[in-house]
Design an enzyme around this catalytic site. Structure first.
Site, PDB file in Angstrom:
ATOM      1  N   TYR A 168       0.729  -1.127  -0.215  1.00 46.70           N
ATOM      2  CA  TYR A 168      -0.059   0.183   0.010  1.00 46.70           C
ATOM      3  C   TYR A 168       0.871   1.278   0.005  1.00 46.70           C
ATOM      4  CZ  TYR A 168      -3.462   3.566   1.473  1.00 46.70           C
ATOM      5  OH  TYR A 168      -4.074   4.598   1.872  1.00 46.70           O
TER       6      TYR A 168
ATOM      7  N   LYS B   5       1.082   4.210  -2.950  1.00 44.55           N
ATOM      8  CA  LYS B   5       0.787   5.556  -2.826  1.00 44.55           C
ATOM      9  C   LYS B   5       1.966   6.480  -3.034  1.00 44.55           C
ATOM     10  CE  LYS B   5      -3.661   5.112  -1.627  1.00 44.55           C
ATOM     11  NZ  LYS B   5      -4.454   5.726  -2.618  1.00 44.55           N
TER      12      LYS B   5
END
Length: 292
Positions: free
Chosen positions: A193, A197
């Site tokens: 994750y 990002k």
């Protein structure tokens, strides 16, 4: 008109710089209004998407909501519909998998002819967060996050930019990234994750560079929003872990978690004309988490 070349690509043409794009005669209140424009929202069925859809309609815009579910399932969807009625906004919802290029093209072809106002904004909220120890986390899960959070975000930004070009309309895009794109998160294993990002931050800068001044393309501003920890149903499970509440609140300077309503102002600013000289930037709204 300036030409630019790096030796590896053909020279690119850029618009001549103008003395000023501002308008000091406009009232401050107008700078945060979105009247007579349509804003597209992905991940619109989520906790952040619904709250921001309401705020965008309160600011005068029509909204096209896109998400995976065949029909809206958000517990507060009634509030979204009420906001549309109250503000005389056109609200539509279409199911869409942003990792499916063909579906994106077909869905845009469906809703574009129905719009009252031109598309002038994109809020890309769609994303996926999976976690687990990297020694055991499946590579397939990592790929899935990258496909949704990065490739899907690019695909929807591309489709929206093509609509801007087709109508010769300037606009603003807000890609939802995360403070996790700046560093690792204590207490949770989220390598995939965090990587995705960080990629959204770079995607933002790269698209802004391409679409900010290229000849033949209307002015398209691209910025990202990096939220901090948000108290929602989605984070409730993680907060049940012993010590996690104290860990997360103690990691920022305000010693609390954020709520979804606290992202309304930042998003309206970036979508509206008040941020007319802002592009290629990330607006970090994290309670000072990354500033220690």
């Amino acid at each position: 008109m300036a030409n630019r070349s790096d030796g590896n690509v053909h020279a690119l043409e850029f618009r001549e710089a103008k003395p000023s794009q501002g308008d000091a005669s406009r009232p401050i209140s107008d700078l945060f209004r979105l009247d007579k424009r349509t804003i597209i929202i992905t991940g619109a069925n989520g906790f952040l998407g619904t709250t921001l859809a309401i705020a965008i309609m309160e600011s005068g815009a029509d909204v096209v909501c896109l998400d995976l579910a065949p029909k809206p399932t958000a517990t507060n969807w009634g509030d979204v519909e009420n906001a549309a009625v109250k503000n005389c906004s056109q609200l539509t919802y279409y199911p869409l998998d942003i990792t499916n290029d063909k579906a994106i093209t077909e869905t845009y072809a469906k809703f574009i002819p129905t719009l009252r106002y031109p598309v002038k904004g994109l809020l890309a909220c769609a994303g996926l967060s999976l976690n687990g120890p990297s020694t055991e986390f499946p590579a397939s899960g990592f790929r899935k996050m990258m496909d949704i959070n990065v490739t899907g975000t690019f695909a929807i930004a591309q489709a929206t930019a093509r609509e801007f070009v087709r109508t010769n309309t300037s606009g603003s895009m807000v890609l939802v990234a995360s403070m996790s794109g700046y560093g690792a998160n204590r207490g949770v294993d989220t390598a995939g994750y965090n990587s995705s990002k960080a990629a959204v931050h770079q995607l933002t800068r790269s698209l802004a560079a391409e679409w900010g001044s290229r000849v033949g393309i209307p002015l398209i501003r691209v910025n990202s929003l990096s939220p901090g920890y948000i108290r929602t149903a989605a984070t409730a499970e993680a907060l049940q872990k012993p010590g996690m509440e104290n860990q997360w609140t103690g990691d920022n300077m305000l010693f609390r978690l954020s709520t979804v309503d606290e992202y309304r102002g930042p998003v309206l600013y970036m979508l509206g004309d008040g941020s007319s000289f802002m592009t290629g930037a990330d607006l970090r709204v994290d309670g000072g988490h990354c500033a220690w």
